[in-house]
Design a protein around this motif. Structure first.
Motif, mmCIF file in Angstrom:
data_model
loop_
_atom_site.group_PDB
_atom_site.id
_atom_site.type_symbol
_atom_site.label_atom_id
_atom_site.label_comp_id
_atom_site.label_asym_id
_atom_site.label_seq_id
_atom_site.Cartn_x
_atom_site.Cartn_y
_atom_site.Cartn_z
ATOM 1 N N ALA A 426 13.485 3.945 0.078
ATOM 2 C CA ALA A 426 13.372 2.704 -1.112
ATOM 3 C C ALA A 426 13.697 1.158 -0.558
ATOM 4 O O ALA A 426 12.550 0.758 0.118
ATOM 5 C CB ALA A 426 13.255 2.109 -2.819
ATOM 6 N N THR A 427 14.396 1.317 0.363
ATOM 7 C CA THR A 427 15.596 -0.255 0.654
ATOM 8 C C THR A 427 14.170 0.305 2.479
ATOM 9 O O THR A 427 13.694 -1.091 2.817
ATOM 10 C CB THR A 427 16.675 -0.330 1.388
ATOM 11 N N ALA A 428 14.090 1.323 3.655
ATOM 12 C CA ALA A 428 13.270 1.256 3.890
ATOM 13 C C ALA A 428 12.090 1.040 3.945
ATOM 14 O O ALA A 428 10.826 0.165 5.065
ATOM 15 C CB ALA A 428 13.286 2.697 4.798
ATOM 16 N N ASP A 429 11.973 1.237 3.282
ATOM 17 C CA ASP A 429 9.980 0.817 2.564
ATOM 18 C C ASP A 429 9.847 -0.847 2.467
ATOM 19 O O ASP A 429 8.918 -1.024 2.833
ATOM 20 C CB ASP A 429 8.948 1.467 1.817
ATOM 21 N N ARG A 430 10.905 -1.188 1.654
ATOM 22 C CA ARG A 430 11.207 -3.142 1.624
ATOM 23 C C ARG A 430 10.935 -3.804 3.049
ATOM 24 O O ARG A 430 10.342 -4.493 3.279
ATOM 25 C CB ARG A 430 12.014 -2.852 0.953
ATOM 26 N N LYS A 431 12.007 -2.873 3.715
ATOM 27 C CA LYS A 431 12.308 -3.835 5.185
ATOM 28 C C LYS A 431 10.709 -3.023 6.101
ATOM 29 O O LYS A 431 10.214 -4.215 7.357
ATOM 30 C CB LYS A 431 12.884 -3.424 5.745
ATOM 31 N N ARG A 432 10.307 -2.237 5.902
ATOM 32 C CA ARG A 432 8.353 -1.892 7.000
ATOM 33 C C ARG A 432 7.697 -3.319 6.464
ATOM 34 O O ARG A 432 7.302 -3.694 7.063
ATOM 35 C CB ARG A 432 8.443 -0.201 6.395
ATOM 36 N N ASP A 433 7.569 -3.311 5.036
ATOM 37 C CA ASP A 433 6.711 -4.297 4.265
ATOM 38 C C ASP A 433 6.721 -6.108 4.572
ATOM 39 O O ASP A 433 6.334 -6.473 5.043
ATOM 40 C CB ASP A 433 6.951 -4.014 2.611
ATOM 41 N N GLU A 434 8.323 -6.206 4.763
ATOM 42 C CA GLU A 434 9.098 -7.426 5.149
ATOM 43 C C GLU A 434 8.646 -7.483 6.866
ATOM 44 O O GLU A 434 8.098 -8.891 6.818
ATOM 45 C CB GLU A 434 10.966 -7.607 5.498
ATOM 46 N N LEU A 435 8.526 -6.190 8.152
ATOM 47 C CA LEU A 435 8.363 -6.218 8.746
ATOM 48 C C LEU A 435 6.854 -7.147 8.736
ATOM 49 O O LEU A 435 5.969 -7.082 9.122
ATOM 50 C CB LEU A 435 8.592 -5.388 9.994
#
Ligand SMILES: [Zn+2]
Length: 456
Positions: A426-435
Motif C-alpha cells: 500500500a505504501t509502495a503504491d502511494r509512493k509510486r503515485d507521488e512519483l
C-alpha cells in the motif's frame, strides 16, 4: 577486489588504499563555509568525492562520506555585519542555499553533513584534552595550540617552522601568543559578535580548524581512511587538523590525504575574496546539471580546471553524444565482447588515482566503436556502458532522454523500494503515485528498478 591507488599528499606519492577495516572506507572532505552562495569551485570537491564514493561502492566497498558545513567562522560574522543581518539568519539562509545548489548536481547527499554549531560540546572536550596534555594554553579568553609541542608539525605541507607564521584574524595576536606559529582553538567573544557559546575559558566560539578535527572524529573516529579537500586547505587548515587530533588523541588523524586542484576563471583561482566567482546555481541554470558534472570530471581532480562557458558547453555537447548513442541501442541485445576492453580501461583508470579524464575517453571510445557497429547493422545492447554511466552519475542517459531525476524523486523511489522490500505494498503504491505527480515513473527490470521521466 581491484587494487586502488590514490595520491597521498602526506607521503607525496601514489599509495595503495588500505582501509582500516576490511571492505569499509571512511572519507571526510572539508565542506563550505556558509556565508555566501557556493561557486563552481566549491562544487569540485563535492562532485569529486561523491563520484569517488560511487566508484568505491562499485568496487565492493561500504563507504561513509562525511562533508561538513562550517557554520561558525570569522567570515560569517563579517558577512552578516556587512549585510546588516543576524549571523544566525545568514547561516540558515546560506546553508539552505548550499543544500539546494548541491542537490542540483543530482549526485545525492553525503552520508553525514555535520555542522560546527551543533558540535560545540565535542570541540570543547577536545580542547580540554589538548590543554591537559600541555599542547594548548588559555590566555585572555582565547585558547591557542602550542605548535612547538608537536614536532611533526609541517609534515603535510612540507614547510619549515619559520614559514608557518599564522597571521590572519585572531591568529595575529602575537601580543598574547607564546609563538607566532601558534593558532587559535577557541576565540573569546568580541564586541559585535552576535552568536557565542559558554566554555571553561569564557564565552566565545571555536576556531575553524578544531571544528573539523572534532566533527571528523565524532563520526569516523581517528585513523580513518581518507581526508580530502581543496589543495588550498593544506596549510594551515589541514596541518592544524593533524596537529590537534594527533596531539590530543595520540592517534593518526587519517591514512591518506587527497586534495583536489582549484577551478580557475580567467587564469585566476576562483575565490570569493578575489570577487571573480561563478555561483554554482547560475552555472547549473545556464548549462544544466549534466554539463557541469561532465565538465568537473573532464580534468584530473588534482590539476587546476578552467571554467569558461565554452568549455562547459563542450562538456554538455559530449553528454548529448552519449544520450543519442543510448537511444540507438537495442533493448535486449548483448554488447559485443569486443567492447569489454573499453570498460576494463574505464575502471582501471578510476582505480589509478581516480583518473576521470582517462576513464571518460574509454567511455567515449565505447560510444564511437558502438556507433560504428550500429552503422554496420549490428544489434547492440547497453551492457557495461550502463554500469560505467551509473558510476559517474549519468545512469539516466541510458533512456536516451531526460535529465537526472530530482532528489525528491530519488527519495520517493528509495522509499518505494524499502516499502516493497518490507512487503508494504500500500505504501509502495502511494509512493509510486507521488512519483507520478512529480513526473517520474519507476521501471522495474532484471537489474533493479530505475527512474524514467513520464512521457507527456
Ligand atoms: Zn576542514
Amino acid at each position: 577486489m581491484r587494487a586502488i591507488t590514490v595520491y597521498d599528499t602526506f607521503r607525496g606519492a601514489e599509495v595503495e588504499l588500505e582501509p582500516r577495516a576490511a571492505g569499509k572506507v571512511g572519507i571526510y572532505a572539508c565542506g563550505p563555509t556558509v556565508y555566501a552562495p557556493i561557486h563552481v569551485g566549491n562544487a569540485r570537491p563535492f562532485v569529486t568525492f561523491a563520484v569517488f564514493k560511487r566508484f568505491l561502492e562499485h568496487e565492493g566497498y561500504d563507504v561513509t562520506l562525511v562533508v561538513n558545513i562550517t557554520d561558525v567562522n570569522d567570515k560569517i560574522y563579517d558577512a552578516a555585519r556587512e549585510r546588516g543581518v543576524a549571523s544566525e539568519s545568514l547561516v540558515a539562509e546560506m546553508t539552505e542555499r548550499y543544500l539546494s545548489d548541491t542537490d542540483g548536481l543530482g549526485l545525492g547527499r553525503p552520508d553525514h553533513e555535520p555542522r560546527a554549531a551543533q558540535s560545540i560540546e565535542a570541540i570543547v572536550v577536545l580542547i580540554e584534552a589538548l590543554i591537559a596534555s600541555d599542547h594548548a594554553y588559555a590566555v585572555a579568553g582565547d585558547v591557542y595550540f602550542r605548535v612547538r609541542s608537536f614536532p611533526a608539525y609541517g609534515r603535510l605541507s612540507n614547510r619549515a617552522l619559520e614559514d608557518m607564521v599564522q597571521a590572519e584574524g585572531d591568529e595575529a595576536r602575537v601580543d598574547i601568543k607564546e609563538s607566532p606559529q601558534d593558532f587559535a582553538l577557541w576565540k573569546a567573544r568580541k564586541p559585535g559578535e552576535d552568536t557565542a557559546w559558554p566554555s571553561p575559558w569564557g564565552e566565545g566560539r571555536p576556531g575553524w580548524h578544531i571544528e573539523c578535527s572534532a566533527m571528523a572524529e565524532g563520526i569516523l573516529g581517528t585513523d580513518f581512511d581518507i581526508h580530502g579537500g581543496g589543495i588550498d586547505l593544506v596549510f594551515p587548515h589541514h596541518e592544524n587538523e593533524i596537529a590537534q587530533t594527533e596531539a590530543g588523541r595520540d592517534e593518526r588523524l587519517a591514512r591518506v590525504w587527497m586534495h583536489n586542484g582549484m577551478v580557475r576563471l580567467a587564469d585566476e583561482k576562483m575565490s570569493k575574496s578575489l570577487g571573480n566567482i561563478q555561483p554554482l546555481a547560475e552555472a547549473l541554470e545556464r548549462h544544466g546539471r549534466d554539463a557541469i558534472v561532465m565538465w568537473l570530471l573532464s580534468g584530473h581532480y588534482r590539476r587546476p580546471l578552467a571554467f569558461t562557458d565554452e568549455i562547459v558547453g563542450d562538456a554538455g555537447r559530449s553528454v548529448e553524444r552519449i544520450r543519442e548513442f543510448c537511444g540507438r541501442l537495442h533493448r535486449f541485445a548483448p554488447p559485443p565482447d569486443a567492447l569489454a576492453p573499453y570498460s576494463e580501461r574505464f575502471f582501471a583508470a578510476l582505480a589509478d588515482d581516480f583518473n576521470t579524464p582517462v576513464a571518460r575517453s574509454a567511455l567515449f571510445d565505447w560510444v564511437a566503436e558502438g556507433n560504428r557497429r550500429l552503422d554496420s547493422g549490428e544489434r547492440l545492447g547497453v551492457g557495461e556502458l550502463g554500469t560505467m554511466l551509473d558510476v559517474i552519475g549519468f545512469a539516466h542517459l541510458v533512456d536516451g532522454e531526460g535529465e537526472a531525476p530530482p532528489p525528491e524523486a530519488e527519495r520517493l523511489a528509495a522509499e518505494r523500494e524499502a516499502a516493497r522490500a518490507a512487503r508494504d505494498f500500500a505504501t509502495a503504491d502511494r509512493k509510486r503515485d507521488e512519483l507520478t505527480a512529480l513526473g517520474w515513473e519507476v521501471r522495474d527490470g532484471a537489474e533493479g528498478s530505475r527512474l524514467v521521466p513520464l512521457q507527456r
